[in-house]
Write an enzyme that holds these catalytic residues in place. Structure first.
Site, short mmCIF file in Angstrom:
data_model
loop_
_atom_site.label_atom_id
_atom_site.label_comp_id
_atom_site.label_asym_id
_atom_site.label_seq_id
_atom_site.Cartn_x
_atom_site.Cartn_y
_atom_site.Cartn_z
N LYS A 1 20.72 -10.59 0.55
CA LYS A 1 20.34 -10.02 -0.75
C LYS A 1 21.52 -9.39 -1.50
O LYS A 1 21.52 -9.36 -2.73
CB LYS A 1 19.27 -8.94 -0.56
CG LYS A 1 17.88 -9.49 -0.31
CD LYS A 1 16.86 -8.35 -0.24
CE LYS A 1 15.49 -8.87 0.08
NZ LYS A 1 14.47 -7.82 0.13
N ASP B 1 11.59 -6.54 -5.81
CA ASP B 1 11.10 -5.61 -4.78
C ASP B 1 10.68 -4.27 -5.41
O ASP B 1 9.70 -3.66 -5.00
CB ASP B 1 12.18 -5.34 -3.72
CG ASP B 1 12.31 -6.47 -2.72
OD1 ASP B 1 11.33 -7.22 -2.53
OD2 ASP B 1 13.39 -6.61 -2.12
#
Ligand code: NAP
Length: 289
Positions: A66, A102
């Site tokens: 990520k 997220d």
């Protein structure tokens, strides 16, 4: 022409995204296949290059890529840049755009499934990795009164605090080492405890990352782990009479936000929840748990 989406990660043995994203694509009769793309570190750049193909709509990014992926994309959305992590890539005419869904997934689950409004509240975050950064950014934006980040590696928690300081506004933001005394000092006045460590991802066999004797009935315990069996932290929250929220709703909501970025269509939320729960249940049955 058949198009593709996929999730990039490694080793990628437990991702539920292919199941619930494919269910949504099939429900909307879209000619798109969502695949698992296990990608070791040395193959990441090549994988990203293949995503520029006109047949690829984009993809998700998960552990451990990520943060590394930021340098390989053409454009990073401002929230993803603030968090320092990308979990969603959109291919627009060969240019790759990075987003972080997220944060929005975390906040939607907190409000809709946890019934918790974070403005003015005191929060303790366990962990300081990519998920913790998304959670901290979302909570600061929502006007949380204070955030204490407790992490095994204090330098990482300090880095999170330093990076987010300019977005803290009136919120207090601090880092503490992972010692019992640190927890005791802040858990007394904590309204929301969020586990952003990866401890518990193997299920109930792992100890809680937080001292469970400090959990009180007045707090909401939110464990980002979406293992289908309850983690020790969730078990302790229930036993104490605290409210508890697991990671599955966040997982689905971040997927909903990703889906809408790729397809520009409203995601079928109920279908995605059902498929995610079925896939998680199947995983549990496979383990004989
Ligand atoms: P990450 O960047 O690798 O960070 C992992 C964190 O866990 C670090 O703070 C690390 O501490 C801590 N940790 C790992 N092992 C530990 C141990 N044995 N004892 C204490 N702390 C430990 O991972 P991430 O991307 O932040 O993800 C963290 C977890 O959140 C994962 O399990 C992931 O599946 C979950 N997650 C869930 C969702 C959802 O939608 N529900 C979304 C994102 C992430 P150090 O800094 O000391 O190494």
């Amino acid at each position: 022409m058949l198009k593709y989406l996929g999730v990039i990660g490694y080793p990628l043995t437990r991702s539920l995204s292919p199941a619930f994203q494919q269910a949504a694509l099939d429900h909307l009769r879209m000619d798109v296949e969502y695949q698992a793309w296990p990608t070791p570190e040395d193959a990441l750049a090549t994988r990203i290059t293949t995503m520029r193909s006109p047949t690829v709509l984009g993809g998700n990014v998960t552990i451990p890529h990520k943060e590394a992926v930021l340098l390989l994309l053409d454009d990073i959305d401002s929230l993803a840049a603030r968090i320092g992590a990308v979990n969603t890539i959109v291919n627009r005419d060969g240019l790759l755009h990075g987003y972080n869904t997220d944060a929005v997934g975390f906040m939607r689950a907190l409000r809709e499934d946890g019934g918790f409004e974070p403005a003015g509240r005191r929060v303790v975050i366990a962990g300081a990795g990519g998920a913790a950064r998304a959670v901290a950014a979302a909570l600061l934006e929502a006007g949380t009164r204070s955030i204490t980040v407790i992490n095994r590696t204090l330098s990482r928690a300090n880095r999170l605090v330093a990076d987010m300081a300019e977005f803290a506004g009136a919120s207090e933001l601090r880092a503490l080492p992972e010692m019992y005394a640190s927890w005791a000092a802040v858990m007394n006045s904590c309204d929301l405890l969020v586990n952003c460590t990866s401890v518990g991802s193997r299920g109930a066999e792992e100890e809680s990352p937080v001292p469970i004797d400090l959990i009180s009935p007045s707090m909401l315990v939110y464990d980002l782990i979406y293992h289908p069996a309850e983690t020790q932290l969730m078990v302790a929250a229930h036993r104490t009479g605290a409210s508890a929220l697991g990671g599955l709703p966040m997982l689905v909501y971040q997927g909903v936000a990703s889906f809408e970025l790729w397809t520009e269509q409203k995601a079928p939320l109920d279908i995605m929840f059902e498929a995610a729960r079925t896939a998680a249940g199947g995983e549990l049955a496979e383990k004989g748990a």
